[in-house]
Design a protein around this motif. Structure first.
Motif, PDB file in Angstrom:
ATOM      1  N   ARG A 187      11.168  18.917   7.788  1.00  0.00           N
ATOM      2  CA  ARG A 187      11.407  20.348   7.717  1.00  0.00           C
ATOM      3  C   ARG A 187      10.533  21.084   8.743  1.00  0.00           C
ATOM      4  O   ARG A 187      10.975  21.991   9.422  1.00  0.00           O
ATOM      5  CB  ARG A 187      11.085  20.850   6.308  1.00  0.00           C
ATOM      6  CG  ARG A 187      12.187  21.695   5.739  1.00  0.00           C
ATOM      7  CD  ARG A 187      12.153  21.885   4.233  1.00  0.00           C
ATOM      8  NE  ARG A 187      10.960  21.512   3.523  1.00  0.00           N
ATOM      9  CZ  ARG A 187      10.060  22.385   3.055  1.00  0.00           C
ATOM     10  NH1 ARG A 187      10.221  23.666   3.264  1.00  0.00           N
ATOM     11  NH2 ARG A 187       9.023  21.971   2.380  1.00  0.00           N
ATOM     12  N   ALA A 188       9.290  20.632   8.821  1.00  0.00           N
ATOM     13  CA  ALA A 188       8.342  21.281   9.722  1.00  0.00           C
ATOM     14  C   ALA A 188       8.774  21.129  11.169  1.00  0.00           C
ATOM     15  O   ALA A 188       8.751  22.066  11.944  1.00  0.00           O
ATOM     16  CB  ALA A 188       6.955  20.679   9.535  1.00  0.00           C
ATOM     17  N   ARG A 189       9.185  19.909  11.510  1.00  0.00           N
ATOM     18  CA  ARG A 189       9.671  19.665  12.872  1.00  0.00           C
ATOM     19  C   ARG A 189      10.839  20.581  13.180  1.00  0.00           C
ATOM     20  O   ARG A 189      10.913  21.175  14.244  1.00  0.00           O
ATOM     21  CB  ARG A 189      10.152  18.230  12.999  1.00  0.00           C
ATOM     22  CG  ARG A 189       9.040  17.251  13.016  1.00  0.00           C
ATOM     23  CD  ARG A 189       9.041  16.586  14.368  1.00  0.00           C
ATOM     24  NE  ARG A 189       8.199  15.412  14.315  1.00  0.00           N
ATOM     25  CZ  ARG A 189       8.666  14.200  14.533  1.00  0.00           C
ATOM     26  NH1 ARG A 189       9.940  14.020  14.787  1.00  0.00           N
ATOM     27  NH2 ARG A 189       7.846  13.186  14.506  1.00  0.00           N
TER      28      ARG A 189
ATOM     29  N   PHE B 116      11.621  23.326  11.761  1.00  0.00           N
ATOM     30  CA  PHE B 116      11.182  24.720  11.802  1.00  0.00           C
ATOM     31  C   PHE B 116      10.614  25.083  13.166  1.00  0.00           C
ATOM     32  O   PHE B 116      10.988  26.074  13.767  1.00  0.00           O
ATOM     33  CB  PHE B 116      10.129  24.944  10.721  1.00  0.00           C
ATOM     34  CG  PHE B 116       9.525  26.310  10.743  1.00  0.00           C
ATOM     35  CD1 PHE B 116      10.174  27.374  10.164  1.00  0.00           C
ATOM     36  CD2 PHE B 116       8.310  26.521  11.369  1.00  0.00           C
ATOM     37  CE1 PHE B 116       9.613  28.631  10.200  1.00  0.00           C
ATOM     38  CE2 PHE B 116       7.745  27.772  11.403  1.00  0.00           C
ATOM     39  CZ  PHE B 116       8.400  28.829  10.814  1.00  0.00           C
ATOM     40  N   LEU B 117       9.702  24.243  13.643  1.00  0.00           N
ATOM     41  CA  LEU B 117       9.070  24.574  14.912  1.00  0.00           C
ATOM     42  C   LEU B 117      10.026  24.370  16.073  1.00  0.00           C
ATOM     43  O   LEU B 117       9.989  25.107  17.053  1.00  0.00           O
ATOM     44  CB  LEU B 117       7.801  23.751  15.105  1.00  0.00           C
ATOM     45  CG  LEU B 117       6.604  24.252  14.313  1.00  0.00           C
ATOM     46  CD1 LEU B 117       5.323  23.675  14.862  1.00  0.00           C
ATOM     47  CD2 LEU B 117       6.523  25.761  14.311  1.00  0.00           C
TER      48      LEU B 117
ATOM     49  N   LEU C 247       1.208  25.785   9.446  1.00  0.00           N
ATOM     50  CA  LEU C 247       1.408  24.746  10.451  1.00  0.00           C
ATOM     51  C   LEU C 247       1.146  25.275  11.860  1.00  0.00           C
ATOM     52  O   LEU C 247       0.459  24.634  12.663  1.00  0.00           O
ATOM     53  CB  LEU C 247       2.835  24.203  10.351  1.00  0.00           C
ATOM     54  CG  LEU C 247       3.200  23.070  11.310  1.00  0.00           C
ATOM     55  CD1 LEU C 247       2.317  21.862  11.059  1.00  0.00           C
ATOM     56  CD2 LEU C 247       4.668  22.692  11.155  1.00  0.00           C
TER      57      LEU C 247
ATOM     58  N   ILE D  31       2.940  18.529  16.370  1.00  0.00           N
ATOM     59  CA  ILE D  31       3.287  18.917  15.003  1.00  0.00           C
ATOM     60  C   ILE D  31       2.888  17.810  14.025  1.00  0.00           C
ATOM     61  O   ILE D  31       2.336  18.079  12.957  1.00  0.00           O
ATOM     62  CB  ILE D  31       4.800  19.216  14.902  1.00  0.00           C
ATOM     63  CG1 ILE D  31       5.147  20.451  15.731  1.00  0.00           C
ATOM     64  CG2 ILE D  31       5.214  19.407  13.454  1.00  0.00           C
ATOM     65  CD1 ILE D  31       6.633  20.641  15.954  1.00  0.00           C
TER      66      ILE D  31
ATOM     67  N   LEU E 147       0.397  18.202  10.949  1.00  0.00           N
ATOM     68  CA  LEU E 147       0.845  17.907   9.587  1.00  0.00           C
ATOM     69  C   LEU E 147      -0.074  16.894   8.911  1.00  0.00           C
ATOM     70  O   LEU E 147      -0.396  17.017   7.723  1.00  0.00           O
ATOM     71  CB  LEU E 147       2.274  17.360   9.607  1.00  0.00           C
ATOM     72  CG  LEU E 147       3.382  18.401   9.558  1.00  0.00           C
ATOM     73  CD1 LEU E 147       4.727  17.720   9.678  1.00  0.00           C
ATOM     74  CD2 LEU E 147       3.306  19.216   8.268  1.00  0.00           C
TER      75      LEU E 147
ATOM     76  N   ALA F 100       2.896  24.083   4.548  1.00  0.00           N
ATOM     77  CA  ALA F 100       2.939  24.094   6.019  1.00  0.00           C
ATOM     78  C   ALA F 100       3.763  25.241   6.574  1.00  0.00           C
ATOM     79  O   ALA F 100       3.395  25.843   7.577  1.00  0.00           O
ATOM     80  CB  ALA F 100       3.473  22.759   6.540  1.00  0.00           C
ATOM     81  N   LEU F 101       4.863  25.552   5.917  1.00  0.00           N
ATOM     82  CA  LEU F 101       5.784  26.534   6.495  1.00  0.00           C
ATOM     83  C   LEU F 101       5.611  27.929   5.915  1.00  0.00           C
ATOM     84  O   LEU F 101       6.415  28.822   6.159  1.00  0.00           O
ATOM     85  CB  LEU F 101       7.229  26.055   6.303  1.00  0.00           C
ATOM     86  CG  LEU F 101       7.496  24.674   6.904  1.00  0.00           C
ATOM     87  CD1 LEU F 101       8.954  24.295   6.781  1.00  0.00           C
ATOM     88  CD2 LEU F 101       7.059  24.638   8.360  1.00  0.00           C
TER      89      LEU F 101
END
Ligand SMILES: Nc1ncnc2c1ncn2[C@@H]1O[C@H](COP(=O)(O)OP(=O)(O)OP(=O)(O)O)[C@@H](O)[C@H]1O
Ligand SMILES: [Mg+2]
Lengths: 335, 257
Positions: free
Chosen positions: A12-14, A16-17, B102, B130, B134, B146-147
């Motif tokens: 999700r983080a990947r 998102f960014l 993040l 990233i 993380l 994180a988000l």
């Protein structure tokens, strides 16, 4: 935390960014509108290219104001340097090729940005505002004193430039000028976009959000700002050069306070720190100016004043901020 | 380079600083060996935060030197010291409040790796950044947030982000300025657990008012009073020192009251 959760969060983080960097469908809209305008308003293309030039100018300001958080009232200095670079090259040295002219303008304006930035960027807030403002005044006066070269307040009228790419000659209807300005704007947008989604661009946002912390995590803040300021100045120089190319004249009014203030208002109207705020801000501002000023100049000035007040009181993030908020609300109910 | 084999991680010699007529740091000496666990205690206004600001370069000393691994860094600006391995957390949060947790950590990672100079996006290299951020968050049990934009986090978790940013710098010297300040006591153990499990190679200086925490964590303690080191010693020595009791421990009960 369970392993599956971790993987889900990481994915999700990947995403998102990456979404910062990924092109969104809405980003096509300005370009579609600009191309459509070419066909829908064939008799307003000269005005249209002025809008595109101002959009590029506002874009250059967004890099420093919207992203890095540097408040300046002197961006007309770089716009003017760009305009006079191609103007003087054409009028005095017969260097009329437009694309190399743009490069020369970017170089001169960027150089001026770097040079002045070394000193100016040590200051913030009101001090910086006054310093940038007065630098522009001094440049204007400079142009006036050396009127043998610059033409003084009469400027450099009747410039003629070679055809773009050696093929497309400027025509009476401004078709070439419009498409030329649009192409340059597009290239500069791509460049600016790459910069703001890059780690460098994110670090500018970091400086805007908390300068003290950026120092403390090891960021050479002054150097970063200087690079951003230089790039921004170069882009403003390109906008100024385009202005000269599409109008075929330059006067010292490019250094006017109104030019610095106008571009600031456009950017605030459109929304700072969003790139496309520069585009929509320039469109709304210029179209309103064009239509309201038909009634009377006073009408336009009161109108833009009112619009600004409404923006800073009720829509700090500008037009694009409103659109984004509406979009979030619409999506809020859905998945 | 040879010096770095034997020299302490951080050494402060005769550091002094005035604010006008007020001497907030008077000839302070302090040595942190590699992996040190050192506490700095002292009453409110003793000059503890000022000392951190002097060590990190936020403030310029009027006299004295700061040495990192034996190298004099007194003349270096803040950012240069940070890149040489000094990290600190702030008594009052200094975070990028509008950005996600993040993104906050990514900024620190990008500065350390030099990625922050890169002016174009790169899917592969950004992904590496990233992932590192993380992993850092995961180690502090913050990956789930994180988000979330930092400003939407409860204060206690924001304090963890403070530490996450400092750790993302991979420091050799870490200065913690009251890491649990402002956190309800029911949650402060979350932060103190993190502090207790820090990498044993990092030299840590912690400023903390809770004496239980100090005596549990520190192997050496310096007592700062009115800008000067009144005494320094092991927890046992400090506990037994009657002067410390008089100026500090005696009043610790009603310190916040
Ligand atoms: N920038 C400044 N200008 C003038 N005086 C200052 C400045 N910063 C701190 N001081 C003063 O220096 C003294 C030491 O402040 P400092 O913040 O270092 O204390 P401290 O030991 O960290 O206290 P606390 O436990 O409350 O955090 C205080 O009297 C403070 O008022
Ligand atoms: Mg303090």
């Amino acid at each position: 935390m369970a392993a599956t959760d971790e993987i889900a969060v990481a994915a999700r983080a990947r995403r998102f960014l990456a979404a910062h960097a990924r092109l969104r469908p809405t980003e096509a809209l300005p370009w579609l509108v600009a191309v459509a305008a070419f066909f829908v308003f064939p008799d307003r293309l000269t005005f249209g290219s002025q809008v595109l030039v101002m959009a590029l100018f506002a874009l250059s300001l967004d890099l420093v104001l919207g992203y890095a958080g540097i408040l300046t009232l002197g961006h007309a200095a770089f716009f003017g340097i760009g305009a006079y670079t191609v103007g003087l090259l054409a009028a005095r040295l017969d260097w009329t090729e437009p694309l190399t002219g743009l490069l020369a303008a970017a170089t001169c304006a960027g150089f001026a940005g770097a040079l002045s930035g070394v000193v100016l960027l040590r200051y913030r807030g009101l001090t910086l505002l006054v310093l940038t403002l007065s630098t522009t005044f001094i440049l204007q006066e400079f142009g006036n004193v050396f009127d043998r070269v610059t033409g003084g307040y009469d400027g450099l009228p009747g410039l003629s430039f070679s055809p773009v790419l050696g093929v497309f000659d400027y025509d009476l209807f401004g078709r070439t000028a419009y498409l030329y300005a649009l192409a340059v704007l597009f290239v500069c947008f791509c460049l600016a976009r790459a910069i703001v989604v890059s780690p460098f661009g994110r670090s500018l946002v970091g400086i805007r959000e908390n300068t003290a912390r950026m120092h403390s995590i090891g960021a050479p803040v002054h150097g970063r700002l200087l690079v951003a300021y230089t790039v921004s100045a170069a882009l403003a120089g390109v906008a100024g050069a385009l202005h000269a190319h599409t109008n075929a004249f330059v006067t010292l009014s490019v250094f006017d306070f109104e030019n610095s203030a106008g571009v600031l208002v456009m950017l605030i109207l459109g929304g700072t720190g969003r790139l496309y705020g520069a585009f929509w801000g320039a469109v709304v501002y210029m179209v309103l100016q064009d239509s309201l000023a038909k009634f009377s100049p006073a009408f336009w000035q009161a109108g833009v004043g009112l619009l600004l007040i409404v923006t800073v009181l009720f829509a700090r993030a500008g037009i694009l901020g409103l659109v984004e908020a509406a979009g979030r609300r619409l999506r809020g109910g859905g998945p | 380079m040879i010096a770095s084999m034997t020299a302490p991680a951080l050494e402060i010699r005769g550091l002094a600083r005035n604010f006008g007529a007020l001497a907030v740091a008077r000839h302070i000496d302090l040595v942190l060996e590699r992996g040190a666990r050192h506490a700095l205690i002292g009453p409110n206004g003793a000059g503890k935060t000022t000392l951190v600001n002097l060590i990190t370069g936020v403030l310029k000393p009027s006299a004295g030197r700061v040495l990192l691994d034996g190298d004099d860094v007194t003349g270096l600006p803040q950012a240069a010291r940070a890149r040489r391995g000094i990290a600190r957390t702030f008594q009052i949060n200094q975070l990028f409040r509008g950005l996600t947790v993040l993104e906050n950590v990514c900024l620190a990672v990008a500065e350390r790796t030099g990625a922050a100079r890169r002016m174009f996006p790169s899917v592969r290299r950004d992904a590496a950044m990233i992932d590192e951020a993380l992993a850092q968050l995961d180690g502090l049990r913050l990956a789930g947030d994180a988000l979330v934009p930092v400003r939407e986090l409860p204060y206690g978790r924001q304090r963890l982000v403070e530490i996450a940013l400092a750790l993302a710098q991979r420091p050799r010297v870490l200065l913690l300025d009251e890491p649990a300040a402002g956190v309800p006591s029911a949650e402060s153990h979350l932060i103190l657990d993190v502090v207790a499990s820090l990498d044993p190679d990092i030299a840590v200086l912690i400023i903390e008012h809770d004496m239980d925490v100090v005596f549990r964590f520190a192997r050496r303690i310096s007592v700062l009073v009115a800008g000067a080191v009144m005494t320094e010693g092991t927890p046992e020595e400090i506990r037994a020192d009657p002067r410390v009791r008089a100026v500090y421990l005696g009043e610790s009960g009603d310190r916040h009251g």
